[in-house]
Design a protein around this motif. Structure first.
Motif, PDB file in Angstrom:
ATOM      1  N   GLU A 107     -23.405  85.005 -19.228  1.00 43.81           N
ATOM      2  CA  GLU A 107     -22.986  84.046 -18.209  1.00 43.81           C
ATOM      3  C   GLU A 107     -22.137  84.708 -17.134  1.00 43.81           C
ATOM      4  O   GLU A 107     -22.287  84.402 -15.946  1.00 43.81           O
ATOM      5  CB  GLU A 107     -22.211  82.889 -18.854  1.00 43.81           C
ATOM      6  CG  GLU A 107     -21.942  81.760 -17.867  1.00 43.81           C
ATOM      7  CD  GLU A 107     -21.680  80.423 -18.508  1.00 43.81           C
ATOM      8  OE1 GLU A 107     -22.082  79.409 -17.936  1.00 43.81           O
ATOM      9  OE2 GLU A 107     -21.070  80.398 -19.586  1.00 43.81           O
ATOM     10  N   PHE A 108     -21.281  85.651 -17.511  1.00 44.75           N
ATOM     11  CA  PHE A 108     -20.474  86.344 -16.506  1.00 44.75           C
ATOM     12  C   PHE A 108     -21.342  87.253 -15.646  1.00 44.75           C
ATOM     13  O   PHE A 108     -21.123  87.366 -14.433  1.00 44.75           O
ATOM     14  CB  PHE A 108     -19.354  87.133 -17.193  1.00 44.75           C
ATOM     15  CG  PHE A 108     -18.070  86.355 -17.330  1.00 44.75           C
ATOM     16  CD1 PHE A 108     -16.896  86.800 -16.756  1.00 44.75           C
ATOM     17  CD2 PHE A 108     -18.041  85.161 -18.033  1.00 44.75           C
ATOM     18  CE1 PHE A 108     -15.717  86.087 -16.886  1.00 44.75           C
ATOM     19  CE2 PHE A 108     -16.887  84.436 -18.170  1.00 44.75           C
ATOM     20  CZ  PHE A 108     -15.716  84.887 -17.595  1.00 44.75           C
ATOM     21  N   LYS A 109     -22.327  87.890 -16.258  1.00 44.77           N
ATOM     22  CA  LYS A 109     -23.263  88.711 -15.465  1.00 44.77           C
ATOM     23  C   LYS A 109     -24.014  87.855 -14.460  1.00 44.77           C
ATOM     24  O   LYS A 109     -24.198  88.239 -13.302  1.00 44.77           O
ATOM     25  CB  LYS A 109     -24.255  89.414 -16.402  1.00 44.77           C
ATOM     26  CG  LYS A 109     -23.664  90.567 -17.194  1.00 44.77           C
ATOM     27  CD  LYS A 109     -24.720  91.198 -18.093  1.00 44.77           C
ATOM     28  CE  LYS A 109     -24.148  92.373 -18.881  1.00 44.77           C
ATOM     29  NZ  LYS A 109     -25.158  92.984 -19.773  1.00 44.77           N
ATOM     30  N   TYR A 121     -21.312  79.952  -8.329  1.00 39.71           N
ATOM     31  CA  TYR A 121     -21.782  79.718  -9.705  1.00 39.71           C
ATOM     32  C   TYR A 121     -20.616  79.186 -10.537  1.00 39.71           C
ATOM     33  O   TYR A 121     -19.521  79.753 -10.533  1.00 39.71           O
ATOM     34  CB  TYR A 121     -22.311  81.016 -10.330  1.00 39.71           C
ATOM     35  CG  TYR A 121     -22.819  80.836 -11.747  1.00 39.71           C
ATOM     36  CD1 TYR A 121     -24.100  80.367 -11.990  1.00 39.71           C
ATOM     37  CD2 TYR A 121     -21.999  81.118 -12.849  1.00 39.71           C
ATOM     38  CE1 TYR A 121     -24.568  80.185 -13.289  1.00 39.71           C
ATOM     39  CE2 TYR A 121     -22.457  80.946 -14.150  1.00 39.71           C
ATOM     40  CZ  TYR A 121     -23.744  80.477 -14.354  1.00 39.71           C
ATOM     41  OH  TYR A 121     -24.207  80.302 -15.644  1.00 39.71           O
ATOM     42  N   ILE A 122     -20.856  78.076 -11.253  1.00 39.61           N
ATOM     43  CA  ILE A 122     -19.843  77.488 -12.133  1.00 39.61           C
ATOM     44  C   ILE A 122     -20.331  77.594 -13.572  1.00 39.61           C
ATOM     45  O   ILE A 122     -21.503  77.331 -13.855  1.00 39.61           O
ATOM     46  CB  ILE A 122     -19.551  76.019 -11.741  1.00 39.61           C
ATOM     47  CG1 ILE A 122     -18.354  75.486 -12.532  1.00 39.61           C
ATOM     48  CG2 ILE A 122     -20.770  75.124 -11.887  1.00 39.61           C
ATOM     49  CD1 ILE A 122     -17.785  74.202 -11.956  1.00 39.61           C
ATOM     50  N   TYR A 134     -10.544  76.575 -19.771  1.00 45.60           N
ATOM     51  CA  TYR A 134     -10.756  76.982 -18.382  1.00 45.60           C
ATOM     52  C   TYR A 134     -12.227  76.867 -18.019  1.00 45.60           C
ATOM     53  O   TYR A 134     -13.099  77.220 -18.814  1.00 45.60           O
ATOM     54  CB  TYR A 134     -10.286  78.422 -18.157  1.00 45.60           C
ATOM     55  CG  TYR A 134      -8.784  78.573 -18.057  1.00 45.60           C
ATOM     56  CD1 TYR A 134      -8.146  78.588 -16.832  1.00 45.60           C
ATOM     57  CD2 TYR A 134      -8.005  78.678 -19.206  1.00 45.60           C
ATOM     58  CE1 TYR A 134      -6.771  78.719 -16.734  1.00 45.60           C
ATOM     59  CE2 TYR A 134      -6.621  78.795 -19.133  1.00 45.60           C
ATOM     60  CZ  TYR A 134      -6.012  78.825 -17.889  1.00 45.60           C
ATOM     61  OH  TYR A 134      -4.651  78.941 -17.798  1.00 45.60           O
ATOM     62  N   ARG A 135     -12.474  76.364 -16.798  1.00 47.37           N
ATOM     63  CA  ARG A 135     -13.818  76.383 -16.216  1.00 47.37           C
ATOM     64  C   ARG A 135     -13.784  77.387 -15.074  1.00 47.37           C
ATOM     65  O   ARG A 135     -12.875  77.346 -14.230  1.00 47.37           O
ATOM     66  CB  ARG A 135     -14.225  74.991 -15.733  1.00 47.37           C
ATOM     67  CG  ARG A 135     -15.711  74.863 -15.422  1.00 47.37           C
ATOM     68  CD  ARG A 135     -16.129  73.401 -15.319  1.00 47.37           C
ATOM     69  NE  ARG A 135     -16.073  72.744 -16.624  1.00 47.37           N
ATOM     70  CZ  ARG A 135     -16.399  71.471 -16.824  1.00 47.37           C
ATOM     71  NH1 ARG A 135     -16.789  70.721 -15.803  1.00 47.37           N
ATOM     72  NH2 ARG A 135     -16.326  70.949 -18.036  1.00 47.37           N
ATOM     73  N   ILE A 136     -14.773  78.279 -15.023  1.00 46.01           N
ATOM     74  CA  ILE A 136     -14.701  79.445 -14.136  1.00 46.01           C
ATOM     75  C   ILE A 136     -15.753  79.333 -13.032  1.00 46.01           C
ATOM     76  O   ILE A 136     -16.914  78.996 -13.294  1.00 46.01           O
ATOM     77  CB  ILE A 136     -14.894  80.746 -14.938  1.00 46.01           C
ATOM     78  CG1 ILE A 136     -13.856  80.802 -16.082  1.00 46.01           C
ATOM     79  CG2 ILE A 136     -14.766  81.971 -14.042  1.00 46.01           C
ATOM     80  CD1 ILE A 136     -14.151  81.848 -17.129  1.00 46.01           C
ATOM     81  N   ILE A 153     -13.141  85.284  -8.490  1.00 45.79           N
ATOM     82  CA  ILE A 153     -13.366  84.658  -9.802  1.00 45.79           C
ATOM     83  C   ILE A 153     -12.196  83.705 -10.040  1.00 45.79           C
ATOM     84  O   ILE A 153     -11.052  84.134 -10.219  1.00 45.79           O
ATOM     85  CB  ILE A 153     -13.462  85.711 -10.916  1.00 45.79           C
ATOM     86  CG1 ILE A 153     -14.560  86.729 -10.571  1.00 45.79           C
ATOM     87  CG2 ILE A 153     -13.769  85.054 -12.254  1.00 45.79           C
ATOM     88  CD1 ILE A 153     -14.642  87.886 -11.527  1.00 45.79           C
ATOM     89  N   LEU A 154     -12.491  82.425  -9.997  1.00 45.90           N
ATOM     90  CA  LEU A 154     -11.467  81.385 -10.038  1.00 45.90           C
ATOM     91  C   LEU A 154     -11.449  80.726 -11.418  1.00 45.90           C
ATOM     92  O   LEU A 154     -12.444  80.136 -11.843  1.00 45.90           O
ATOM     93  CB  LEU A 154     -11.739  80.333  -8.963  1.00 45.90           C
ATOM     94  CG  LEU A 154     -12.067  80.867  -7.555  1.00 45.90           C
ATOM     95  CD1 LEU A 154     -12.371  79.721  -6.609  1.00 45.90           C
ATOM     96  CD2 LEU A 154     -10.930  81.728  -7.021  1.00 45.90           C
ATOM     97  N   PHE A 155     -10.309  80.844 -12.096  1.00 52.80           N
ATOM     98  CA  PHE A 155     -10.131  80.248 -13.425  1.00 52.80           C
ATOM     99  C   PHE A 155      -9.352  78.929 -13.261  1.00 52.80           C
ATOM    100  O   PHE A 155      -8.158  78.942 -12.958  1.00 52.80           O
ATOM    101  CB  PHE A 155      -9.354  81.193 -14.346  1.00 52.80           C
ATOM    102  CG  PHE A 155     -10.080  82.475 -14.662  1.00 52.80           C
ATOM    103  CD1 PHE A 155     -10.694  82.646 -15.896  1.00 52.80           C
ATOM    104  CD2 PHE A 155     -10.150  83.511 -13.742  1.00 52.80           C
ATOM    105  CE1 PHE A 155     -11.350  83.820 -16.206  1.00 52.80           C
ATOM    106  CE2 PHE A 155     -10.813  84.686 -14.042  1.00 52.80           C
ATOM    107  CZ  PHE A 155     -11.421  84.842 -15.271  1.00 52.80           C
ATOM    108  N   PHE A 156     -10.033  77.820 -13.450  1.00 52.08           N
ATOM    109  CA  PHE A 156      -9.403  76.501 -13.323  1.00 52.08           C
ATOM    110  C   PHE A 156      -9.065  75.952 -14.714  1.00 52.08           C
ATOM    111  O   PHE A 156      -9.967  75.753 -15.530  1.00 52.08           O
ATOM    112  CB  PHE A 156     -10.340  75.515 -12.613  1.00 52.08           C
ATOM    113  CG  PHE A 156     -10.510  75.780 -11.146  1.00 52.08           C
ATOM    114  CD1 PHE A 156      -9.599  75.272 -10.234  1.00 52.08           C
ATOM    115  CD2 PHE A 156     -11.579  76.533 -10.681  1.00 52.08           C
ATOM    116  CE1 PHE A 156      -9.762  75.509  -8.871  1.00 52.08           C
ATOM    117  CE2 PHE A 156     -11.742  76.771  -9.333  1.00 52.08           C
ATOM    118  CZ  PHE A 156     -10.828  76.267  -8.417  1.00 52.08           C
TER     119      PHE A 156
END
Length: 732
Positions: A107-109, A121-122, A134-136, A153-156
């Motif tokens: 998923e990160f790739k 991309y969420i 966290y939702r990234i 890369i936003l970590f919410f």
């Protein structure tokens, strides 16, 4: 009641309701999830456009947005990792390590690849980091020409949003449970209305007794979101807390012993001797019960404090201190001996005097008759009185808060942990620790009483009671009572006198300024207190009488649990109730903290056991055939309760109303945790004035509270008069 056809219909309807219920809430949660993703993506767009092509200080840019939003963590990749050399920027090293551990996942790739091709991309799933979800979002950082400069890369953190799903699940399953209960009661019970009443009261006590206590217990085993015994380990090994625990035990034992002795003295003299002015003595013996908890402490300070009238003005004492165990025992004994008196007076009054007469006829002395007959038969009352005072002493919060000095008790330690150090877990654990000696004493008392028989009334009891004391002993006993009453009157007189003194201990000049200032500053607190107590009183009275009717007249599954939940608040320290209410009702699905409703609910639940006990005692004297006759004539349960039961329970009902009102007016231990800027309480204001050495203002408010309470009891006496048919005469 149970037929194959009914059960089949029930199963079919349950399946249908369940399918519709799950479908509706699945759609609601899906729509909410889409809305949440849209919101996070919009935020990602705003952040990605906020960085310019000339921006080089990426760490300052990251720090700015993380400060503006505490739930956001950012990692910025300058360049494209899959095509060119790139540099990573971040503030939080832990979140960066978390990111590096996941960089090789699919998923990160996919997120990196999407951002490299200018697509947001969420993540499809939520990731747990540091006990939070966290939702990234992988956000492309674009130039003015729409070239990709880098990847944000936003970590919410979405914990507060996920609470909606928990709330939705609660409602989803609640609908199914409610359907099962309602359908089952209507179709499978003989008395649906009564069963609905039982269900309603059961839900009330479960939500407002069991649930808060569960939350308090649960918190003591949680540390940083995980199961831990660290709080209990600290509580049971810290010398400060252990010292406070033994301090509470010593105070409880000394207060309970002295209070029981004084209570027995009053009860014995008023029930077993001929004495004039019994109504006056009875009134004085019960006066401290209906006075505010700070009143006697306040008067003790005015008389025996560092600037006290007796200690400084009259005796000129320099090193004497009323603070600590001595002062607490004195003030608690004077405030709690009426509990012992009220417990024992009924026991002594009901003892059949034929046994004492038989003993005297066999030439036993009055002393021997007392020691071998009267005293042993009084033992259940003595033990109950001791236990009640011991429990009240341990739970007492108001007196130690002002008068403990360097002497530590658990109730105050729990309060300081919560309000002073914001350690709710420690405060809850300390309050729970108070339950151990209470439960132990209760079990010992019940075990001892169950092993012996105290039955003396096997037929019609004698209306005559034999006096068991000689004239010299009677004079001594009455003298002791008069001495205690004089001391008690002096305490209350001191409070009234404090209203008219400019500065107690320093300047005894007469003034009326205290009254004017106190009533001006306290009018809102007085109004709030009277309003909330008045709202709670009728609800508490009606619920108490209905609960008593259920417990005496009805048999149903879970009756024992129901009774335990009803009676539990009587044995629970007020500090524990206050803390547990904060924990339980400061979050969804029920948010009540800060409102007047939580104070009203606390009043009702806290004082419910006394009203229920009074109702049960009265109902057991009423023949059930009266209610059965009304039902045979076609009256339903509400009609029977309204027209038959409630009028017959009128004395118990009025007593329950009066007790609830008075206790609500004088409450401290739980209420001090629940007050807010909008809803205040007069007893808390009295405490604040006392703590700031404004004894004149505290005296005015204490006197005002006593007047209000005495007025309430006066109205009760007018509405309910004791039956003269139940009076007994004492013969010498």
């Amino acid at each position: 009641m149970f037929t194959y056809k009914k059960i089949l219909y029930f199963i079919i309807l349950l399946l249908l309701i369940s399918v519709i219920d799950f479908w509706i809430f699945s759609n609601i949660k899906s729509s909410y999830n889409k809305m949440l993703n849209d919101t996070l993506l919009k935020t990602g767009h705003i952040i990605s456009k906020s960085i310019s092509e000339d921006e080089k200080d990426y760490n300052s840019w990251i720090e700015k947005y993380e400060k503006e939003n505490e739930t956001l963590k950012i990692i910025y990749i300058d360049g494209l990792p899959d095509f060119f050399e790139s540099t990573e920027y971040y503030i939080d090293k832990n979140i960066y390590n978390f990111y590096k551990n996941l960089i090789e996942t699919d998923e990160f790739k996919k997120g990196i690849e999407s951002a490299e091709y200018s697509e947001f991309y969420i993540t499809k799933k939520d990731y747990e980091y540091n006990n939070s979800k966290y939702r990234i979002i992988f956000s492309p950082i674009l130039s003015n020409d729409y070239d990709v400069l880098g990847i944000g890369i936003l970590f919410f953190e979405i914990d507060k949003y996920l609470k909606f799903y928990s709330l939705a699940n609660i409602f989803m399953f609640s609908i199914i449970i409610i359907f099962i209960l309602i359908y089952g009661i209507i179709n499978f019970s003989r008395d649906p209305i009564m069963n609905f009443i039982i269900l309603a009261i059961f839900i009330i006590v479960a939500v407002f007794t069991a649930y808060p206590l569960f939350e308090a217990f649960r918190l003591t085993f949680i540390k940083n979101g995980e199961f831990s015994l660290e709080i209990w380990k600290k509580i049971l090994t810290t010398n400060q807390y252990l010292k406070a625990f033994w301090g509470s035990i010593k105070l409880g034992i000394s207060t309970a012993t002295l209070s029981t002795l004084i209570g027995f003295l009053f009860a014995f003299v008023l029930t077993r001797t001929t004495i004039k002015g019994k109504k006056f003595f009875n009134t004085m013996a019960t006066l401290p019960v209906i006075s505010p908890p700070f009143s006697l402490t306040l008067s003790i300070l005015l008389l025996f404090g560092n600037n006290g009238l007796i200690t400084k003005k009259i005796l000129h004492l320099q090193n004497f201190s009323i603070y600590g165990l001595l002062g607490l025992t004195l003030v608690q004994t004077m405030g709690m001996f009426p509990i012992a008196y009220l417990t024992m007076v009924g026991i002594l009054h009901s003892i059949d005097s034929t046994l004492e007469d038989a003993s005297l006829d066999l030439n036993a002395s009055k002393l021997k008759t007392f020691l071998t007959i009267t005293f042993p038969l009084s033992m259940p009352g003595i033990l109950s009185a001791w236990l009640l005072v011991f429990t009240n002493s341990l739970a007492d919060f108001a007196n130690p808060l002002i008068l403990s000095g360097n002497y530590r008790v658990l109730s105050v330690e729990a309060y300081l942990e919560v309000t002073g150090m914001n350690r709710l877990g420690n405060g809850a654990a300390l309050s729970i620790l108070l339950l151990l000696p209470t439960i132990t004493a209760f079990l010992v008392q019940r075990f001892w009483v169950s092993k012996k028989s105290f039955v003396t009334v096997t037929g019609k009891p004698s209306p005559r009671i034999t006096e068991l004391v000689s004239k010299p002993v009677k004079i001594i006993l009455i003298s002791l009572i008069i001495f205690i009453i004089i001391f008690l009157i002096s305490l209350y007189g001191t409070i009234v006198a404090g209203c008219f003194v400019k500065n107690w201990g320093i300047d005894y000049t007469f003034t009326l300024e205290n009254i004017k200032e106190a009533l001006q500053r306290g009018k809102d607190a007085i109004t709030d207190t009277v309003t909330l107590a008045s709202i709670a009183t009728p609800f508490a009275g009606i619920i108490a009488m209905m609960t008593a009717l259920i417990l005496v007249r009805k048999k149903f599954i879970g009756k024992r649990i129901f009774e335990i939940l009803i009676m539990a608040p009587f044995a629970i320290p007020g500090t524990l109730i206050g803390i547990s209410y904060i924990l339980a009702f400061n979050k969804p699905p029920i948010i009540l903290v800060g409102t007047g409703a939580i104070i009203v609910i606390n009043y009702i639940i806290r004082e419910l056991p006394v009203g229920v006990e009074g109702g049960i005692a009265a109902l057991r004297q009423i023949d059930p055939s009266i209610e059965e006759a009304a039902q045979d004539l076609g009256a339903d349960v509400p009609t029977v309760f309204k027209t038959i039961v409630l009028p017959l329970l009128r004395p118990a009902f009025i007593s329950s109303l009066s007790y609830t009102f008075v206790r609500s007016m004088t409450a401290v231990s739980a209420v001090i945790f629940l007050i807010s800027a909008k809803w205040y309480h007069i007893t808390v204001l009295i405490y604040n004035f006392s703590e700031n050495l404004r004894f004149g203002l505290a005296s005015v408010l204490a006197t005002t509270l006593i007047i209000i309470v005495l007025a309430a009891f006066g109205i009760m006496r007018l509405l309910v008069k004791e039956s003269e048919a139940l009076e007994k005469t004492v013969s010498q």
